[in-house]
Write a protein that holds these residues in place. Structure first.
Motif, PDB file in Angstrom:
ATOM      1  N   LEU A 295      18.666 106.510  53.529  1.00 23.80           N
ATOM      2  CA  LEU A 295      19.581 106.315  54.666  1.00 23.80           C
ATOM      3  C   LEU A 295      20.910 107.017  54.409  1.00 23.80           C
ATOM      4  O   LEU A 295      21.508 106.873  53.354  1.00 23.80           O
ATOM      5  CB  LEU A 295      19.831 104.822  54.890  1.00 23.80           C
ATOM      6  CG  LEU A 295      18.764 104.013  55.643  1.00 23.80           C
ATOM      7  CD1 LEU A 295      19.247 102.576  55.796  1.00 23.80           C
ATOM      8  CD2 LEU A 295      18.447 104.622  57.003  1.00 23.80           C
ATOM      9  N   HIS A 296      21.353 107.778  55.399  1.00 22.79           N
ATOM     10  CA  HIS A 296      22.614 108.511  55.288  1.00 22.79           C
ATOM     11  C   HIS A 296      23.163 108.789  56.682  1.00 22.79           C
ATOM     12  O   HIS A 296      22.461 108.593  57.675  1.00 22.79           O
ATOM     13  CB  HIS A 296      22.397 109.843  54.557  1.00 22.79           C
ATOM     14  CG  HIS A 296      21.539 110.799  55.347  1.00 22.79           C
ATOM     15  ND1 HIS A 296      20.155 110.736  55.337  1.00 22.79           N
ATOM     16  CD2 HIS A 296      21.844 111.805  56.201  1.00 22.79           C
ATOM     17  CE1 HIS A 296      19.668 111.664  56.137  1.00 22.79           C
ATOM     18  NE2 HIS A 296      20.668 112.328  56.682  1.00 22.79           N
ATOM     19  N   GLN A 297      24.401 109.252  56.751  1.00 25.20           N
ATOM     20  CA  GLN A 297      24.989 109.744  57.997  1.00 25.20           C
ATOM     21  C   GLN A 297      25.156 111.254  57.880  1.00 25.20           C
ATOM     22  O   GLN A 297      25.358 111.768  56.788  1.00 25.20           O
ATOM     23  CB  GLN A 297      26.382 109.157  58.209  1.00 25.20           C
ATOM     24  CG  GLN A 297      26.435 107.682  58.533  1.00 25.20           C
ATOM     25  CD  GLN A 297      27.877 107.194  58.557  1.00 25.20           C
ATOM     26  OE1 GLN A 297      28.584 107.253  57.572  1.00 25.20           O
ATOM     27  NE2 GLN A 297      28.313 106.729  59.722  1.00 25.20           N
ATOM     28  N   ASP A 298      25.086 111.957  59.009  1.00 23.92           N
ATOM     29  CA  ASP A 298      25.427 113.383  59.042  1.00 23.92           C
ATOM     30  C   ASP A 298      26.877 113.465  59.512  1.00 23.92           C
ATOM     31  O   ASP A 298      27.142 113.274  60.701  1.00 23.92           O
ATOM     32  CB  ASP A 298      24.524 114.145  60.034  1.00 23.92           C
ATOM     33  CG  ASP A 298      23.094 114.278  59.538  1.00 23.92           C
ATOM     34  OD1 ASP A 298      22.677 113.533  58.646  1.00 23.92           O
ATOM     35  OD2 ASP A 298      22.384 115.149  60.074  1.00 23.92           O
ATOM     36  N   ARG A 299      27.794 113.714  58.565  1.00 18.68           N
ATOM     37  CA  ARG A 299      29.207 113.714  58.976  1.00 18.68           C
ATOM     38  C   ARG A 299      29.971 114.893  58.393  1.00 18.68           C
ATOM     39  O   ARG A 299      31.193 114.857  58.275  1.00 18.68           O
ATOM     40  CB  ARG A 299      29.863 112.388  58.604  1.00 18.68           C
ATOM     41  CG  ARG A 299      29.677 112.014  57.171  1.00 18.68           C
ATOM     42  CD  ARG A 299      30.351 110.704  56.814  1.00 18.68           C
ATOM     43  NE  ARG A 299      30.054 110.433  55.415  1.00 18.68           N
ATOM     44  CZ  ARG A 299      30.002 109.224  54.876  1.00 18.68           C
ATOM     45  NH1 ARG A 299      30.243 108.167  55.610  1.00 18.68           N
ATOM     46  NH2 ARG A 299      29.723 109.061  53.608  1.00 18.68           N
TER      47      ARG A 299
ATOM     48  N   TYR B 267      23.248 105.726  60.892  1.00 21.42           N
ATOM     49  CA  TYR B 267      22.510 105.908  59.635  1.00 21.42           C
ATOM     50  C   TYR B 267      21.048 106.185  59.954  1.00 21.42           C
ATOM     51  O   TYR B 267      20.478 105.606  60.885  1.00 21.42           O
ATOM     52  CB  TYR B 267      22.639 104.668  58.754  1.00 21.42           C
ATOM     53  CG  TYR B 267      23.907 104.682  57.934  1.00 21.42           C
ATOM     54  CD1 TYR B 267      23.915 105.256  56.670  1.00 21.42           C
ATOM     55  CD2 TYR B 267      25.095 104.158  58.440  1.00 21.42           C
ATOM     56  CE1 TYR B 267      25.080 105.301  55.916  1.00 21.42           C
ATOM     57  CE2 TYR B 267      26.269 104.195  57.695  1.00 21.42           C
ATOM     58  CZ  TYR B 267      26.247 104.775  56.428  1.00 21.42           C
ATOM     59  OH  TYR B 267      27.403 104.828  55.687  1.00 21.42           O
ATOM     60  N   HIS B 268      20.443 107.080  59.183  1.00 22.92           N
ATOM     61  CA  HIS B 268      19.044 107.442  59.416  1.00 22.92           C
ATOM     62  C   HIS B 268      18.428 107.948  58.119  1.00 22.92           C
ATOM     63  O   HIS B 268      19.135 108.307  57.184  1.00 22.92           O
ATOM     64  CB  HIS B 268      18.941 108.501  60.522  1.00 22.92           C
ATOM     65  CG  HIS B 268      19.687 109.759  60.204  1.00 22.92           C
ATOM     66  ND1 HIS B 268      21.047 109.888  60.399  1.00 22.92           N
ATOM     67  CD2 HIS B 268      19.279 110.932  59.673  1.00 22.92           C
ATOM     68  CE1 HIS B 268      21.433 111.085  60.007  1.00 22.92           C
ATOM     69  NE2 HIS B 268      20.374 111.747  59.557  1.00 22.92           N
ATOM     70  N   GLY B 269      17.093 107.958  58.094  1.00 25.82           N
ATOM     71  CA  GLY B 269      16.376 108.420  56.914  1.00 25.82           C
ATOM     72  C   GLY B 269      14.909 108.627  57.235  1.00 25.82           C
ATOM     73  O   GLY B 269      14.485 108.491  58.390  1.00 25.82           O
TER      74      GLY B 269
ATOM     75  N   PHE C 125      19.113 121.202  63.884  1.00 27.41           N
ATOM     76  CA  PHE C 125      20.085 122.130  64.460  1.00 27.41           C
ATOM     77  C   PHE C 125      21.428 121.442  64.641  1.00 27.41           C
ATOM     78  O   PHE C 125      21.492 120.348  65.232  1.00 27.41           O
ATOM     79  CB  PHE C 125      19.603 122.629  65.819  1.00 27.41           C
ATOM     80  CG  PHE C 125      18.361 123.460  65.749  1.00 27.41           C
ATOM     81  CD1 PHE C 125      18.450 124.813  65.471  1.00 27.41           C
ATOM     82  CD2 PHE C 125      17.114 122.890  65.939  1.00 27.41           C
ATOM     83  CE1 PHE C 125      17.293 125.593  65.407  1.00 27.41           C
ATOM     84  CE2 PHE C 125      15.967 123.664  65.861  1.00 27.41           C
ATOM     85  CZ  PHE C 125      16.053 125.013  65.597  1.00 27.41           C
ATOM     86  N   ARG C 126      22.475 122.093  64.175  1.00 24.88           N
ATOM     87  CA  ARG C 126      23.812 121.506  64.271  1.00 24.88           C
ATOM     88  C   ARG C 126      24.847 122.557  64.639  1.00 24.88           C
ATOM     89  O   ARG C 126      24.696 123.735  64.317  1.00 24.88           O
ATOM     90  CB  ARG C 126      24.223 120.909  62.922  1.00 24.88           C
ATOM     91  CG  ARG C 126      23.251 119.900  62.338  1.00 24.88           C
ATOM     92  CD  ARG C 126      23.852 119.272  61.109  1.00 24.88           C
ATOM     93  NE  ARG C 126      23.001 118.230  60.560  1.00 24.88           N
ATOM     94  CZ  ARG C 126      22.159 118.410  59.567  1.00 24.88           C
ATOM     95  NH1 ARG C 126      22.017 119.582  59.010  1.00 24.88           N
ATOM     96  NH2 ARG C 126      21.439 117.399  59.118  1.00 24.88           N
ATOM     97  N   ARG C 127      25.888 122.093  65.303  1.00 26.89           N
ATOM     98  CA  ARG C 127      27.109 122.881  65.447  1.00 26.89           C
ATOM     99  C   ARG C 127      28.020 122.394  64.324  1.00 26.89           C
ATOM    100  O   ARG C 127      28.600 121.300  64.423  1.00 26.89           O
ATOM    101  CB  ARG C 127      27.729 122.642  66.823  1.00 26.89           C
ATOM    102  CG  ARG C 127      28.922 123.510  67.102  1.00 26.89           C
ATOM    103  CD  ARG C 127      28.480 124.879  67.586  1.00 26.89           C
ATOM    104  NE  ARG C 127      29.589 125.829  67.524  1.00 26.89           N
ATOM    105  CZ  ARG C 127      29.516 127.071  67.932  1.00 26.89           C
ATOM    106  NH1 ARG C 127      28.387 127.543  68.441  1.00 26.89           N
ATOM    107  NH2 ARG C 127      30.539 127.865  67.842  1.00 26.89           N
TER     108      ARG C 127
HETATM  109 FE    FE Z   1      20.478 113.439  58.490  1.00 20.38          FE
END
Ligand code: FE
Ligand code: MD3
Length: 217
Positions: free
Chosen positions: A134-138, A190-192, A213-215
């Protein structure tokens, strides 16, 4: 079969499944493009090889990663960050293939987000047993921009939690061709991914690929 009766209807699998505010699962959106996407993944990972990054805490990640686009996500003992060059080759990351850009834009538009022009695509390769805790994309600059994720090959169980690590996550099976758009209030959830089960997929063999895909910049 009548023209409006597709296999999705037979399985009562809606084309668009809301997961949480701002998050929607687009079932099978990547199915038709999958062979091209996989051929392009092979091109990208020839130029920028898949590798097991090390976390700032010193742990080798079980998922093998590469990137394409102007920026790529990397991790090492110094931390997490986006980099314009591949630390393995010293070269810029390979350009984002047209098939990738088209699918990401289509998905974001179908999910109700405006023009989506990602500058980073993380390529994740899971083998049986590989997982993502589990983590955040930040690490991205503008958190108002959504993230688009594409699942190819072996299925996985995705964990989708809340804004706090303690929030009990929902389990969401993701199969070959599924695309998820994460934006709005879900962007910092949070996701994993649970450890991948053994299996063999006709197009990917013993692997699951995920394109994220991210900006970023
Ligand atoms: Fe992620
Ligand atoms: C929900 N990858 O690379 S993609 C990642 O399947 C990552 O490889 C997973 O999480 C994978 O960081 C999941 C789905 C995803 C990506 C970003 C999210 C879900 C997200 C950001 C916010 C909320």
């Amino acid at each position: 079969m009548p023209p409006d009766l597709h296999s999705l209807d037979l399985f009562e699998r809606p084309a668009q499944q809301p997961i949480a505010p701002g998050a929607v699962l687009l079932h099978g959106l990547a199915l038709a493009a999958a062979p091209q996407l996989l051929a392009d993944i092979a091109q990208v990972t020839t130029a920028a090889p898949l590798r097991h990054l090390v976390t700032p805490g010193g742990f080798r990640m079980s998922v093998a990663m590469s990137n394409c686009g102007a920026l790529g996500w990397v991790s090492d003992e110094r931390g997490y960050r986006y980099s314009a060059t591949d630390p393995l080759t010293g070269q810029p990351w390979p350009p984002m293939p047209a098939s990738f850009r088209a699918l990401a834009a289509d998905a974001a538009s179908q999910a109700g987000f405006g023009a989506f022009e990602p500058d980073a695509c993380l390529v994740n390769r899971y083998e049986p047993g590989a997982r993502l805790t589990l983590h955040q994309d930040r690490d991205e600059r503008d958190k108002r921009q959504p993230i688009v994720s594409v699942s190819l090959g072996l299925p996985a169980i995705f964990l989708f939690g809340g804004p706090k690590r303690n929030d009990r996550p929902q389990r969401l099976p993701l199969v070959h061709g599924d695309v998820v758009v994460w934006g709005g209030p879900s962007r910092l959830a949070y996701h994993g991914v649970l450890p991948l089960a053994d299996g063999e997929h006709p197009l990917t063999g013993p692997y699951r690929f995920n394109l994220t895909f991210r900006r970023a910049g």
